[in-house]
Design an enzyme around this catalytic site. Structure first.
Site, short mmCIF file in Angstrom:
data_model
loop_
_atom_site.label_atom_id
_atom_site.label_comp_id
_atom_site.label_asym_id
_atom_site.label_seq_id
_atom_site.Cartn_x
_atom_site.Cartn_y
_atom_site.Cartn_z
N LYS A 31 -80.70 -27.64 -71.46
CA LYS A 31 -81.60 -26.55 -71.82
C LYS A 31 -82.12 -26.81 -73.23
O LYS A 31 -81.37 -27.26 -74.11
CB LYS A 31 -80.84 -25.23 -71.75
CG LYS A 31 -81.67 -23.98 -71.99
CD LYS A 31 -80.79 -22.76 -71.81
CE LYS A 31 -81.54 -21.45 -72.04
NZ LYS A 31 -80.67 -20.27 -71.84
N SER A 112 -82.46 -17.02 -68.84
CA SER A 112 -83.39 -17.87 -69.56
C SER A 112 -83.21 -19.37 -69.27
O SER A 112 -84.05 -20.17 -69.63
CB SER A 112 -83.25 -17.64 -71.06
OG SER A 112 -81.95 -18.00 -71.51
N SER A 136 -78.08 -15.41 -68.31
CA SER A 136 -79.02 -16.53 -68.38
C SER A 136 -78.60 -17.80 -67.66
O SER A 136 -79.40 -18.72 -67.52
CB SER A 136 -79.32 -16.87 -69.85
OG SER A 136 -80.10 -15.85 -70.43
#
Length: 437
Positions: A31, A112, A136
């Site tokens: 990420k 996210s 997330s």
């Protein structure tokens, strides 16, 4: 997605040495809020951090490299891990654009850690790392029909990761199978001098690691709680409800003891970001943590939250400020450390967790709570508790949904046993279809 040069893993090297890690030569996506000391950018999806240079690899990245993994690149995310704007779409960032759900392109990929889940679901990578503060990892894993492990806070180092709040932030693996995720978890857990939360949490790491809990009789004798209200209601859709009833039957058939119709005290308050006090505490903690991260960068055009807000105002078209705003940033900037209001919020969060989820699991001697997708995320978030999402089905439009098993701190071994046995018994996941609607 942003890629680095990939050297081909050698099968002969793996064959020649039985001592090589299970991750030797395995490409891993990160990420884009997880720092790498290489030519890859670490930006949280924002142009404000483009060209910034981190002082060292993030703690989890150093562990992956030591295990022989290859850092393939960075995956897109909801910008600033969904902590800039109240109305930006899940999976959108200024740098990465809009992430798409590979099952139904018009459906949310959630966030996210959207790109981390999308890439694994679409077979662009075997495994990825995501981060979770409140849903997330679990949410994108659920909506993209992949496995996501949200570890106990502190089990994995947060050093070198763009923060929201160290009280809740955690880093975990996303993959297509429980076993792949667990292999990555084994590689990234452990003490890191640069993240003191790992000192306390390291006591939870079992001798021999987590792979030993990948057993096909893992559900036998496990006590699993079901909280119907608000997690299992007709409003979730009849297909989903029927799917979960079938899953409950499978859990029982595999030897689990299900305790039904339980209640989490004040669950309505816990699930409300504002009422629980999570909003008040998080924005103040965010400002402190982000300013510290930015000051530690070797090179950066922004050194504080104030600078980031000013950057977004200056480059409003680039950052789509008019469309999506930066309300959360402005709320955080207005804070001034941990004062009376924030302290009260923190005490309330601790009380809600202690008297709610923790008390329920202790009172009924539960090994885990089972819930749909990421619905339980706030409950796990405020207490720093772990959870594992496993694919559970698809709605009438083909949009995936998952099932999450959550437990108390350090309960990863039990959760892995439960999740792996459930996965092997159901084999729900199917490849993405790229449907437009």
């Amino acid at each position: 997605m942003h890629f680095t040069k990939l050297t081909r893993p050698t099968r002969s090297a793996r064959k020649a040495s039985g001592s090589l890690s299970g991750l030797h030569g395995i490409p891993v996506l990160l990420k884009d809020n997880i720092g790498t000391k290489d030519k890859l950018n670490t930006t949280a999806g924002s142009f404000a951090l483009l060209g910034s240079v981190v002082p060292r690899d993030a703690g989890v990245v150093a562990r992956l490299r030591n295990a022989g993994a290859i850092i393939l690149g960075k995956a897109s995310l909801s910008e600033w891990a969904s902590f800039r704007s109240l109305n930006a779409p899940n999976g959108w960032s200024a740098r990465g654009g809009q992430g798409k759900n590979p099952y139904v392109l018009s459906a949310t990929p959630c966030g996210s850690s959207s790109g981390s889940a999308i890439s694994v679901a679409a077979n662009l990578a075997v495994v990825s790392l995501g981060t979770e503060t409140d849903g997330s990892i679990l949410c994108p894993a659920s909506f993209n029909s992949v496995v996501g492990i949200k570890p106990t806070v502190g089990l994995t180092s947060r050093d070198g990761v763009i923060p929201i709040t160290p009280r809740q932030d955690t880093i975990g693996p996303i993959s297509r199978t429980v076993s792949d995720a667990v292999n990555v978890l084994d590689a990234i857990v452990g003490f890191d001098y640069n993240d003191q939360a790992t000192r306390e949490a390291s006591k939870y790491i079992p001798p021999g690691g987590y792979k030993q809990y990948l057993i096909t009789y893992g559900l036998e004798g496990k006590r699993i709680g079901i909280v119907r209200n608000p997690f299992f209601t007709s409003g979730s859709g009849s297909l989903q409800i029927q799917a979960f009833e079938n899953h409950f039957k499978t859990l029982r058939e595999r030897g689990a003891v299900l305790i039904d119709n339980l209640k989490i005290a004040n669950v309505d308050v816990i699930l409300n970001f504002t009422l629980s006090g999570e909003a008040v505490a998080s924005v103040a903690e965010f400002k402190i943590a982000l300013n510290s991260y930015l000051k530690d960068l070797v090179v950066s055009q922004v050194r504080s939250l104030t600078d980031v807000i000013a950057f977004n105002q200056k480059y409003s078209d680039l950052e789509k400020l008019k469309e999506f705003g930066q309300e959360i940033f402005l709320s955080a900037e207005a804070t001034n450390g941990i004062g009376d209001k924030e302290s009260a919020a923190l005490l309330n969060l601790a009380r809600l967790s202690r008297d709610g989820f923790e008390k329920l699991l202790w009172d009924y001697k539960l090994d885990a709570l089972v819930t749909p997708g990421s619905d339980v995320a706030p409950v796990l978030a405020i207490g720093g508790f772990p959870g594992i999402n496993v694919p559970a089905g698809y709605d009438k439009n083909g949009v995936p949904f998952g099932i999450t098993f959550g437990g108390l701190k350090g309960s990863e071994p039990k959760l892995i046993e439960i999740a792996y046995d459930f996965e092997q018994a159901t084999k729900v996941r199917k490849p993405p279809t790229l449907q437009p609607f």
